[in-house]
Design an enzyme around this catalytic site. Structure first.
Site, PDB file in Angstrom:
ATOM      1  N   SER A  83      40.646  56.492  45.926  1.00  0.00           N
ATOM      2  CA  SER A  83      40.825  56.656  44.480  1.00  0.00           C
ATOM      3  C   SER A  83      42.307  56.665  44.132  1.00  0.00           C
ATOM      4  CB  SER A  83      40.182  57.965  44.019  1.00  0.00           C
ATOM      5  OG  SER A  83      40.761  59.045  44.731  1.00  0.00           O
TER       6      SER A  83
ATOM      7  N   HIS B  82      45.854  60.276  31.741  1.00  0.00           N
ATOM      8  CA  HIS B  82      46.060  58.844  31.979  1.00  0.00           C
ATOM      9  C   HIS B  82      46.229  58.120  30.644  1.00  0.00           C
ATOM     10  CE1 HIS B  82      44.476  59.642  36.046  1.00  0.00           C
ATOM     11  NE2 HIS B  82      45.107  58.537  36.397  1.00  0.00           N
TER      12      HIS B  82
ATOM     13  N   LYS C  20      42.260  53.773  30.087  1.00  0.00           N
ATOM     14  CA  LYS C  20      41.475  54.114  31.280  1.00  0.00           C
ATOM     15  C   LYS C  20      40.054  54.464  30.864  1.00  0.00           C
ATOM     16  CE  LYS C  20      41.364  56.858  35.500  1.00  0.00           C
ATOM     17  NZ  LYS C  20      41.087  55.694  36.354  1.00  0.00           N
TER      18      LYS C  20
HETATM   19  N1  LIG Z   1      43.202  53.683  43.708  1.00  0.00           N
HETATM   20  C1  LIG Z   1      44.346  53.672  43.025  1.00  0.00           C
HETATM   21  O1  LIG Z   1      45.435  54.017  43.541  1.00  0.00           O
HETATM   22  C2  LIG Z   1      44.321  53.195  41.580  1.00  0.00           C
HETATM   23  C3  LIG Z   1      45.481  53.178  40.817  1.00  0.00           C
HETATM   24  C4  LIG Z   1      45.404  52.672  39.519  1.00  0.00           C
HETATM   25  C5  LIG Z   1      44.193  52.207  39.014  1.00  0.00           C
HETATM   26  N2  LIG Z   1      43.087  52.279  39.809  1.00  0.00           N
HETATM   27  C6  LIG Z   1      41.785  51.745  39.381  1.00  0.00           C
HETATM   28  O2  LIG Z   1      41.867  50.329  39.559  1.00  0.00           O
HETATM   29  C7  LIG Z   1      41.007  49.691  38.619  1.00  0.00           C
HETATM   30  C8  LIG Z   1      41.815  48.670  37.825  1.00  0.00           C
HETATM   31  O3  LIG Z   1      42.799  49.342  37.052  1.00  0.00           O
HETATM   32  P1  LIG Z   1      43.719  48.536  36.027  1.00  0.00           P
HETATM   33  O4  LIG Z   1      44.500  49.552  35.285  1.00  0.00           O
HETATM   34  O5  LIG Z   1      44.439  47.453  36.755  1.00  0.00           O
HETATM   35  O6  LIG Z   1      42.589  47.898  35.082  1.00  0.00           O
HETATM   36  P2  LIG Z   1      42.696  46.643  34.104  1.00  0.00           P
HETATM   37  O7  LIG Z   1      44.100  46.435  33.688  1.00  0.00           O
HETATM   38  O8  LIG Z   1      41.647  46.854  33.070  1.00  0.00           O
HETATM   39  O9  LIG Z   1      42.278  45.378  35.038  1.00  0.00           O
HETATM   40  C9  LIG Z   1      40.961  45.182  35.473  1.00  0.00           C
HETATM   41  C10 LIG Z   1      40.893  43.859  36.220  1.00  0.00           C
HETATM   42  O10 LIG Z   1      39.564  43.667  36.711  1.00  0.00           O
HETATM   43  C11 LIG Z   1      39.089  42.391  36.292  1.00  0.00           C
HETATM   44  N3  LIG Z   1      37.649  42.457  36.112  1.00  0.00           N
HETATM   45  C12 LIG Z   1      36.946  43.142  35.202  1.00  0.00           C
HETATM   46  N4  LIG Z   1      35.633  42.938  35.352  1.00  0.00           N
HETATM   47  C13 LIG Z   1      35.503  42.105  36.402  1.00  0.00           C
HETATM   48  C14 LIG Z   1      34.402  41.510  37.057  1.00  0.00           C
HETATM   49  N5  LIG Z   1      33.146  41.716  36.629  1.00  0.00           N
HETATM   50  N6  LIG Z   1      34.632  40.744  38.128  1.00  0.00           N
HETATM   51  C15 LIG Z   1      35.888  40.495  38.553  1.00  0.00           C
HETATM   52  N7  LIG Z   1      36.999  41.018  37.972  1.00  0.00           N
HETATM   53  C16 LIG Z   1      36.783  41.798  36.893  1.00  0.00           C
HETATM   54  C17 LIG Z   1      39.821  42.124  34.987  1.00  0.00           C
HETATM   55  O11 LIG Z   1      39.809  40.743  34.695  1.00  0.00           O
HETATM   56  P3  LIG Z   1      39.998  40.266  33.157  1.00  0.00           P
HETATM   57  O12 LIG Z   1      41.295  40.821  32.693  1.00  0.00           O
HETATM   58  O13 LIG Z   1      40.023  38.787  33.256  1.00  0.00           O
HETATM   59  O14 LIG Z   1      38.825  40.818  32.406  1.00  0.00           O
HETATM   60  C18 LIG Z   1      41.208  42.642  35.379  1.00  0.00           C
HETATM   61  O15 LIG Z   1      41.871  41.676  36.175  1.00  0.00           O
HETATM   62  C19 LIG Z   1      40.404  50.807  37.768  1.00  0.00           C
HETATM   63  O16 LIG Z   1      39.152  51.161  38.319  1.00  0.00           O
HETATM   64  C20 LIG Z   1      41.394  51.959  37.937  1.00  0.00           C
HETATM   65  O17 LIG Z   1      40.815  53.222  37.738  1.00  0.00           O
HETATM   66  C21 LIG Z   1      43.123  52.749  41.077  1.00  0.00           C
END
Ligand SMILES: NC(=O)c1ccc[n+]([C@@H]2O[C@H](COP(=O)([O-])OP(=O)(O)OC[C@H]3O[C@@H](n4cnc5c(N)ncnc54)[C@H](OP(=O)(O)O)[C@@H]3O)[C@@H](O)[C@H]2O)c1
Length: 243
Positions: A123, A154, A158
Site C-alpha cells: 500500500s 490525501h 483520491k
Molecule cells: N503503494 C503506493 O506507494 C502508492 C502511492 C500512491 C498511490 N497509490 C495508489 O496507486 C493507484 C494510482 O494512483 P494515482 O494517483 O496514480 O491515480 P490516477 O492518477 O487516477 O491514475 C490511475 C491510472 O490507472 C489507469 N486506469 C484506470 N482504470 C484502469 C483500467 N480499468 N485498466 C487499466 N488502467 C486503468 C488510468 O488510466 P486513464 O488515465 O487512461 O483512465 C491511470 O493511468 C491508486 O490506487 C493509489 O491509491 C499507491
C-alpha cells in the site's frame, strides 16, 4: 537489502500499468533515468499517440499483445487490477502492484496467483512508511490498553478511504490486540500524510510520516521490480525487500 537474483545482464523489461496516472507518470520519468530498467510497454485506458518517447502504448484490452516483459508495475485503480493480474499470469511474469482499494475477492485472487508467479503488493512503497510500520507495531505491542487513532490526509482526487496505508498500519495495530479508529481528510494536492496516535489518560505518543512528492513511491516500486525478477512464486511485501 537482499540482492536481486542474478539476471542476464540486460536491463529489466518493465510494463507500466496505469501509465497515464500521477504515479505512472512519476514511474516513467524515473525509469527513463535508470539504466537498469527498460520500459517496453505503457498501459492505460486512454491511448492517444501509439508511441511516446519511444515507449509503445497499449489499452487494457491489448494486454495480451504487449512485447515480452520481465515484470509489470501497476499503479492503476481497482477496476484495472484484475486485467493486469491475469496478464501477468498468462505471460508467467512477475507483478509489482501499489494499487489500493482492492476488495476481498481481488485480494484472494492475488493470493491464488502468487502460487504461480512472484507478486509484491504494498500500500506504500516509501522507505519512511516501512519504518513507520515497524515503529507502530512496536508501540502497539507495548501499549495494548491505549486508544489508537490513525489519521490520514490525501489529495482531493483520491478515491479510497481510509487509505491503503492507513489500513496496513491498522493491521499491525490489530495484530497487537488493539482496535484502531480511522479518520480521513481529502484536501488540495496533499501527496500523503499519516499519523498514528496512541493516547491514554494524561499522555499521548504520535508517530507520523509526510510524503512530499510521488517520487518516493515510484523509486520504491522500481527497486521492488528489480528485486522481484527471478524470485520464486509467492506474495511478497516491502518487509521482504527490506529484510
Ligand atoms: N503503494 C503506493 O506507494 C502508492 C502511492 C500512491 C498511490 N497509490 C495508489 O496507486 C493507484 C494510482 O494512483 P494515482 O494517483 O496514480 O491515480 P490516477 O492518477 O487516477 O491514475 C490511475 C491510472 O490507472 C489507469 N486506469 C484506470 N482504470 C484502469 C483500467 N480499468 N485498466 C487499466 N488502467 C486503468 C488510468 O488510466 P486513464 O488515465 O487512461 O483512465 C491511470 O493511468 C491508486 O490506487 C493509489 O491509491 C499507491
Amino acid at each position: 537489502m537482499n540482492a536481486a537474483p542474478i539476471q542476464s545482464g540486460r536491463p529489466a523489461r518493465l510494463l507500466v500499468h496505469g501509465a497515464s496516472g500521477r504515479m505512472g507518470q512519476a514511474l516513467l520519468r524515473l525509469a527513463a533515468e535508470d539504466p537498469e530498467v527498460e520500459i517496453v510497454a505503457a498501459v492505460s485506458r486512454s491511448v492517444g499517440q501509439r508511441v511516446i518517447d519511444r515507449i509503445p502504448r497499449f489499452s487494457p484490452s491489448e494486454l495480451g499483445g504487449v512485447p515480452p516483459f520481465d515484470v509489470a508495475v501497476d499503479f492503476s485503480l481497482p477496476e484495472g487490477f484484475d486485467g493486469v493480474l491475469s496478464g501477468c499470469l498468462q505471460a508467467g511474469r512477475a507483478l509489482v502492484s501499489g494499487t489500493t482499494g482492492l476488495d476481498a475477492a481481488q485480494r484472494s485472487a492475488m493470493e491464488a496467483a502468487a502460487r504461480r508467479i512472484p507478486i509484491l503488493w504494498s500500500s506504500n512503497f516509501s522507505l519512511g512508511v516501512a519504518v513507520l510500520a515497524l515503529l507502530v507495531e512496536r508501540a502497539a505491542k507495548a501499549l495494548p490498553d491505549w486508544d489508537c487513532d490513525i489519521i490520514e490526509t490525501h489529495h482531493k482526487n483520491k478515491r479510497d478511504a481510509p487509505s491503503g496505508t492507513a489500513l496496513s498500519l491498522g493491521e499491525r495495530v490489530l495484530q497487537s490486540g488493539s482496535q484502531p479508529r480511522y479518520a480521513s481528510l481529502r484536501s488540495g494536492d496533499v501527496v500523503g500524510e499519516h499519523s498514528v496516535r496512541f493516547t491514554t489518560s494524561g499522555e499521548r505518543i504520535e508517530l507520523a510520516h509526510q510524503a512530499g512528492n510521488r517520487d518516493i513511491f515510484a523509486k520504491g516500486a522500481l527497486r521492488s521490480a528489480k528485486w522481484l525478477i527471478g524470485r520464486a512464486p509467492g506474495l511478497y511485501g516491502m518487509r521482504d525487500l527490506l529484510d
